[in-house]
Design an enzyme around this catalytic site. Sequence first.
Site, PDB file in Angstrom:
ATOM      1  N   ARG A   1      12.953  11.479  11.716  1.00 43.27           N
ATOM      2  CA  ARG A   1      12.901  12.505  10.673  1.00 43.27           C
ATOM      3  C   ARG A   1      11.933  13.625  11.027  1.00 43.27           C
ATOM      4  NH1 ARG A   1      14.644   7.918   9.355  1.00 43.27           N
ATOM      5  NH2 ARG A   1      16.007   7.523   7.582  1.00 43.27           N
TER       6      ARG A   1
ATOM      7  N   HIS B   1       0.824  -1.206   0.000  1.00 44.95           N
ATOM      8  CA  HIS B   1       0.000   0.000   0.000  1.00 44.95           C
ATOM      9  C   HIS B   1       0.866   1.267   0.000  1.00 44.95           C
ATOM     10  CE1 HIS B   1      -3.619   2.322   0.793  1.00 44.95           C
ATOM     11  NE2 HIS B   1      -3.015   2.901   1.814  1.00 44.95           N
TER      12      HIS B   1
END
Length: 158
Positions: free
Chosen positions: A136, A97
């Site tokens: 991040r 996905h």
Amino acid sequence: MATALKNLNEYKKDTFGDISEKHFGIIVADWHHEITDVLCQGAIDTLLQHGAKKENIYRNTVPGSYELTLGAQFLAQQEEIDAVICIGVVIKGDTKHDDYINHAVAQGLTTVSLKYNKPVSFGLVTTNDMQQALDRAGGKHGNKGVEAAAAAIHMLSF
């Protein structure tokens, strides 16, 4: 360069022009909001640090990263918007996905940028797990939102 080899908060500032009169639209995916909110704040802080006015920064939310493309188009078509910054997170799951979402968003944002001849920056964090996403979003690799805002500023100075 791989993020693991570079801090996202490091960028060249010497090419930045005056952005005090520029208007920025920020599209933020609500999915994984605990991460996207941090990324968005990094983008806003970077814009303000480089001279953008708070009243010229518009934040809008979409349900998930897949919807960033249409959100970016809604903003880019507005004449007063000079650049669009897109913020989202896609974490790999048990299926492919994530590959479909990442590809669709990358293609879609490129198309919007070219269609409206405006910078549309890619602040999409694409990781294998939650820890990499956190790394991040202000963690050991910096903040992808900072990088996305810096890219928008750089392109406006092009």
